[in-house]
Motif scaffolding. Structure first.
Motif, PDB file in Angstrom:
ATOM      1  N   TYR A 133      25.308 -36.719 -15.896  1.00  0.00           N
ATOM      2  CA  TYR A 133      23.871 -36.867 -15.563  1.00  0.00           C
ATOM      3  C   TYR A 133      23.435 -35.591 -14.930  1.00  0.00           C
ATOM      4  CZ  TYR A 133      23.750 -42.146 -15.193  1.00  0.00           C
ATOM      5  OH  TYR A 133      23.531 -43.247 -15.654  1.00  0.00           O
ATOM      6  N   GLY A 134      22.084 -35.309 -15.440  1.00  0.00           N
ATOM      7  CA  GLY A 134      21.239 -34.152 -15.143  1.00  0.00           C
ATOM      8  C   GLY A 134      20.437 -34.309 -14.010  1.00  0.00           C
ATOM      9  N   LEU A 135      20.027 -33.318 -13.187  1.00  0.00           N
ATOM     10  CA  LEU A 135      19.235 -33.229 -12.182  1.00  0.00           C
ATOM     11  C   LEU A 135      17.901 -32.378 -12.699  1.00  0.00           C
ATOM     12  CD1 LEU A 135      17.959 -33.804  -9.369  1.00  0.00           C
ATOM     13  CD2 LEU A 135      19.394 -31.985  -8.271  1.00  0.00           C
ATOM     14  N   GLY A 136      16.891 -33.196 -13.183  1.00  0.00           N
ATOM     15  CA  GLY A 136      15.811 -32.539 -13.697  1.00  0.00           C
ATOM     16  C   GLY A 136      14.649 -32.016 -12.969  1.00  0.00           C
ATOM     17  N   GLY A 137      13.974 -31.051 -13.348  1.00  0.00           N
ATOM     18  CA  GLY A 137      12.602 -30.229 -12.708  1.00  0.00           C
ATOM     19  C   GLY A 137      11.879 -29.699 -13.813  1.00  0.00           C
ATOM     20  N   ASP A 138      10.692 -29.595 -13.471  1.00  0.00           N
ATOM     21  CA  ASP A 138       9.828 -28.629 -14.329  1.00  0.00           C
ATOM     22  C   ASP A 138      10.329 -27.247 -14.421  1.00  0.00           C
ATOM     23  OD1 ASP A 138       7.956 -27.300 -16.002  1.00  0.00           O
ATOM     24  OD2 ASP A 138       6.089 -28.151 -14.953  1.00  0.00           O
ATOM     25  N   ALA A 139      10.686 -26.765 -15.724  1.00  0.00           N
ATOM     26  CA  ALA A 139      11.177 -25.230 -15.676  1.00  0.00           C
ATOM     27  C   ALA A 139      10.237 -24.367 -15.558  1.00  0.00           C
ATOM     28  CB  ALA A 139      11.938 -25.139 -17.118  1.00  0.00           C
ATOM     29  N   ARG A 140       8.991 -24.677 -15.584  1.00  0.00           N
ATOM     30  CA  ARG A 140       7.882 -23.738 -15.239  1.00  0.00           C
ATOM     31  C   ARG A 140       7.661 -23.641 -13.808  1.00  0.00           C
ATOM     32  NH1 ARG A 140       4.592 -26.986 -19.338  1.00  0.00           N
ATOM     33  NH2 ARG A 140       4.883 -28.559 -17.819  1.00  0.00           N
ATOM     34  N   ASN A 141       7.950 -24.743 -12.987  1.00  0.00           N
ATOM     35  CA  ASN A 141       7.524 -24.716 -11.614  1.00  0.00           C
ATOM     36  C   ASN A 141       8.511 -24.172 -10.691  1.00  0.00           C
ATOM     37  OD1 ASN A 141       7.095 -25.749  -9.248  1.00  0.00           O
ATOM     38  ND2 ASN A 141       5.830 -27.679  -9.917  1.00  0.00           N
ATOM     39  N   THR A 142       8.557 -23.059 -10.124  1.00  0.00           N
ATOM     40  CA  THR A 142       9.323 -22.478  -9.319  1.00  0.00           C
ATOM     41  C   THR A 142       9.738 -23.305  -8.138  1.00  0.00           C
ATOM     42  OG1 THR A 142       8.896 -20.162  -9.983  1.00  0.00           O
ATOM     43  CG2 THR A 142       9.943 -20.449  -7.733  1.00  0.00           C
ATOM     44  N   GLU A 143       8.733 -24.097  -7.552  1.00  0.00           N
ATOM     45  CA  GLU A 143       9.010 -25.002  -6.182  1.00  0.00           C
ATOM     46  C   GLU A 143       9.919 -26.268  -6.821  1.00  0.00           C
ATOM     47  OE1 GLU A 143       5.586 -26.225  -4.295  1.00  0.00           O
ATOM     48  OE2 GLU A 143       4.883 -24.300  -3.910  1.00  0.00           O
ATOM     49  N   ALA A 144       9.728 -26.718  -7.840  1.00  0.00           N
ATOM     50  CA  ALA A 144      10.457 -27.854  -8.369  1.00  0.00           C
ATOM     51  C   ALA A 144      12.034 -27.266  -8.700  1.00  0.00           C
ATOM     52  CB  ALA A 144      10.052 -28.170  -9.781  1.00  0.00           C
ATOM     53  N   VAL A 190      17.717 -25.435 -20.024  1.00  0.00           N
ATOM     54  CA  VAL A 190      16.482 -25.904 -20.110  1.00  0.00           C
ATOM     55  C   VAL A 190      16.633 -27.328 -21.248  1.00  0.00           C
ATOM     56  CG1 VAL A 190      14.041 -26.064 -20.672  1.00  0.00           C
ATOM     57  CG2 VAL A 190      15.111 -24.198 -19.452  1.00  0.00           C
ATOM     58  N   HIS A 191      16.086 -28.617 -20.896  1.00  0.00           N
ATOM     59  CA  HIS A 191      16.211 -29.683 -21.931  1.00  0.00           C
ATOM     60  C   HIS A 191      14.935 -29.720 -22.387  1.00  0.00           C
ATOM     61  CE1 HIS A 191      19.913 -29.740 -19.312  1.00  0.00           C
ATOM     62  NE2 HIS A 191      20.363 -30.682 -20.304  1.00  0.00           N
ATOM     63  N   LEU A 192      14.689 -29.927 -23.718  1.00  0.00           N
ATOM     64  CA  LEU A 192      13.524 -30.100 -24.471  1.00  0.00           C
ATOM     65  C   LEU A 192      13.742 -31.385 -25.388  1.00  0.00           C
ATOM     66  CD1 LEU A 192      13.365 -26.483 -25.991  1.00  0.00           C
ATOM     67  CD2 LEU A 192      12.346 -27.224 -23.868  1.00  0.00           C
ATOM     68  N   ALA A 193      12.673 -31.957 -25.540  1.00  0.00           N
ATOM     69  CA  ALA A 193      12.560 -33.292 -26.308  1.00  0.00           C
ATOM     70  C   ALA A 193      12.825 -33.079 -27.703  1.00  0.00           C
ATOM     71  CB  ALA A 193      11.187 -34.059 -26.012  1.00  0.00           C
ATOM     72  N   ASP A 194      12.330 -31.802 -28.232  1.00  0.00           N
ATOM     73  CA  ASP A 194      12.075 -31.647 -29.861  1.00  0.00           C
ATOM     74  C   ASP A 194      12.529 -30.219 -29.927  1.00  0.00           C
ATOM     75  OD1 ASP A 194      11.359 -33.868 -31.476  1.00  0.00           O
ATOM     76  OD2 ASP A 194       9.664 -33.946 -29.794  1.00  0.00           O
ATOM     77  N   ARG A 195      13.177 -29.772 -31.062  1.00  0.00           N
ATOM     78  CA  ARG A 195      13.583 -28.610 -31.506  1.00  0.00           C
ATOM     79  C   ARG A 195      12.225 -27.780 -31.641  1.00  0.00           C
ATOM     80  NH1 ARG A 195      16.543 -27.728 -37.178  1.00  0.00           N
ATOM     81  NH2 ARG A 195      16.268 -25.269 -37.396  1.00  0.00           N
ATOM     82  N   GLY A 249       6.028 -34.293 -20.113  1.00  0.00           N
ATOM     83  CA  GLY A 249       5.275 -33.146 -21.028  1.00  0.00           C
ATOM     84  C   GLY A 249       5.817 -31.812 -20.361  1.00  0.00           C
ATOM     85  N   CYS A 250       7.079 -31.946 -19.949  1.00  0.00           N
ATOM     86  CA  CYS A 250       7.632 -30.723 -19.115  1.00  0.00           C
ATOM     87  C   CYS A 250       9.270 -30.371 -19.676  1.00  0.00           C
ATOM     88  CB  CYS A 250       8.064 -30.637 -17.651  1.00  0.00           C
ATOM     89  SG  CYS A 250       7.015 -31.610 -16.506  1.00  0.00           S
ATOM     90  N   PRO A 251       9.303 -28.870 -20.022  1.00  0.00           N
ATOM     91  CA  PRO A 251      10.568 -28.629 -20.407  1.00  0.00           C
ATOM     92  C   PRO A 251      11.422 -28.908 -19.090  1.00  0.00           C
ATOM     93  CG  PRO A 251       9.234 -26.735 -20.213  1.00  0.00           C
ATOM     94  CD  PRO A 251       8.418 -27.803 -19.957  1.00  0.00           C
ATOM     95  N   LEU A 252      12.709 -29.434 -18.923  1.00  0.00           N
ATOM     96  CA  LEU A 252      13.248 -29.904 -18.028  1.00  0.00           C
ATOM     97  C   LEU A 252      14.486 -29.125 -17.581  1.00  0.00           C
ATOM     98  CD1 LEU A 252      13.328 -33.727 -17.584  1.00  0.00           C
ATOM     99  CD2 LEU A 252      11.775 -32.350 -16.575  1.00  0.00           C
ATOM    100  N   ALA A 253      14.291 -28.038 -16.476  1.00  0.00           N
ATOM    101  CA  ALA A 253      15.606 -27.307 -16.064  1.00  0.00           C
ATOM    102  C   ALA A 253      16.597 -28.500 -15.529  1.00  0.00           C
ATOM    103  CB  ALA A 253      15.178 -26.443 -14.991  1.00  0.00           C
ATOM    104  N   ALA A 254      17.728 -28.661 -16.040  1.00  0.00           N
ATOM    105  CA  ALA A 254      18.730 -29.754 -15.511  1.00  0.00           C
ATOM    106  C   ALA A 254      20.170 -29.263 -15.606  1.00  0.00           C
ATOM    107  CB  ALA A 254      18.466 -30.919 -16.386  1.00  0.00           C
ATOM    108  N   PRO A 255      20.531 -28.903 -14.467  1.00  0.00           N
ATOM    109  CA  PRO A 255      21.997 -29.016 -14.317  1.00  0.00           C
ATOM    110  C   PRO A 255      22.617 -30.204 -13.863  1.00  0.00           C
ATOM    111  CG  PRO A 255      21.000 -28.169 -12.024  1.00  0.00           C
ATOM    112  CD  PRO A 255      19.686 -28.603 -12.907  1.00  0.00           C
ATOM    113  N   SER A 256      24.129 -30.274 -13.833  1.00  0.00           N
ATOM    114  CA  SER A 256      24.507 -31.567 -13.479  1.00  0.00           C
ATOM    115  C   SER A 256      24.294 -32.003 -12.085  1.00  0.00           C
ATOM    116  CB  SER A 256      25.931 -31.565 -13.700  1.00  0.00           C
ATOM    117  OG  SER A 256      26.451 -30.311 -13.016  1.00  0.00           O
TER     118      SER A 256
END
Ligand code: AMP
Ligand code: MG
Length: 359
Positions: free
Chosen positions: A42-53, A71-76, A142-149
């Motif tokens: 399981y990952g914990l995701g937040g908008d990778a562009r948003n420093t507060e997230a 950073v997790h993306l939906a498409d290559r 619509g966000c690239p998701l920064a997501a560590p475990s």
């Protein structure tokens, strides 16, 4: 949807997945943090562009700020928005393993993601997960998701939604329950330098698979600093995260590797010694040896020749040991072939270097 930090964590059950994805995507779009299943853990995701997230992710996990996020993306195709360039070998790897449990470290495009994501490095780690819920969530947010475990730092990574609840309830906005994850260990992290593939962290994609995909290019495991036999040709910047003792159960753990016949005797001996010291003892055993052992808990990790089964269940078993008040764990080693390399890497980390090798 208005985002407000209420201190409560919403859990969407497996039956609520479709509405869950929609609601969770809306929370992510306004800077919230959501735990979601991937094919690894399981990952914990937040908008990778948003420093507060991203700050919320670090705070919820208690993660050291010098350990960068994937950073997790939906498409290559989205990778080119985030990075400066992708070379031929990297293209081959994306083609072969995305979507899937392979993370590539690539030169980051200035300003494309928050500096907290990269911990100030000039590279960013990216991957396209194969799990349908993960990809739908990324797409809809619509966000690239920064997501560590999605665990508290230092705890075993979560492979079920209940593990996320144990660690992060009240600290994050929501959890999408997608059942147990498949691989059960994190992604393989690689960096390609001078045409060579350097494995910074072994994981879901094996060295053998990487070698097959890149043909004549060299594939090498970057050794951890404490090993003195580092003969790498190219100086590879290490993965900052590998210096931390991850995946630690609460009890002490001893790993026993080597010849199968003698191994059983030593495992039982070490378990008995710990028992005599007054410890509650667990043995993590392969299926073949399970009936020979006596301890407070004996867990079946699957047949010796099926390391992916042990990989799938390892973190859940370590958590179960904690829950049952286990103070000493004796774990059998597995072969280092295929996913066995990643499994042994995590077992060694969980054991904090306590290992006996039987010649
Ligand atoms: P986790 O998110 O807990 O699965 O850990 C992510 C792993 O990827 C850690 O070992 C990080 O150190 C590593 N990582 C993330 N970004 C980079 C990067 N830019 N360069 C090298 N390693 C990275
Ligand atoms: Mg982690």
């Amino acid at each position: 949807m208005e985002y407000n930090m209420t201190g409560t964590t919403k859990v969407w059950s497996v039956e609520q997945t479709q509405t869950g994805i929609q609601e969770a995507a809306a929370v992510l779009a306004v800077g919230g943090v959501i735990a979601f299943p991937t094919e690894t853990v399981y990952g914990l995701g937040g908008d990778a562009r948003n420093t507060e997230a991203v700050e919320r992710i670090f705070a919820a996990k208690g993660r050291p700020s010098d350990n960068p996020l994937i950073v997790h993306l939906a498409d290559r195709e989205e990778v080119y928005v985030l990075v400066e360039q992708v070379n031929e070998v990297e293209e081959m790897l994306m083609e072969a393993f995305w979507p899937g449990p392979l993370t590539l470290v690539l030169p980051v495009r200035a300003g494309a993601v928050s500096e907290l994501v990269t911990a100030g490095l000039d590279t960013v780690a990216v991957r396209v997960p194969a799990h349908e819920i993960a990809r739908a969530l990324i797409q809809q947010s619509g966000c690239p998701l920064a997501a560590p475990s999605a665990n508290r730092s230092g705890r075993p990574s979560p492979t079920q939604a209940k593990h996320v609840v144990e660690d992060l309830d009240g600290r994050i906005d929501g959890i999408l329950d997608g059942g147990a994850t498949g691989v059960g260990l994190e992604s393989t992290v690689v960096r390609v330098l001078a045409g060579e593939v350097h494995i910074l962290r072994p994981g879901g994609i094996t060295r053998e698979q990487l070698q097959q995909a890149v043909g004549s290019s060299r594939v090498a495991l970057v050794r951890t600093p404490e090993k003195k036999d580092n003969k790498e040709q190219v100086q590879v910047p290490r993965s900052p995260g590998v210096k931390y003792t991850h995946y630690a159960p609460k009890g002490e753990m001893l790993l026993i590797t080597g010849k199968q016949e003698k191994l059983k005797v030593i495992v039982q001996e070490k378990a008995d010694e710990a028992k005599k010291r007054g410890c509650r003892v667990a043995i993590l055993s392969c299926s073949e040896h399970i009936s020979s052992y006596q301890a407070d808990e004996v867990f079946d990790c699957g047949p010796y020749n099926v390391p992916h089964q042990a990989a799938h269940s390892l973190y859940a078993l370590l958590r179960e040991c904690d829950e049952r008040g286990v103070e000493f764990i004796v774990a059998e080693g597995y072969s280092e072939d295929g996913i066995g390399a990643a499994l042994m890497n995590r077992l060694r980390k969980a054991a904090g270097g306590h290992e006996i090798t039987i010649e």
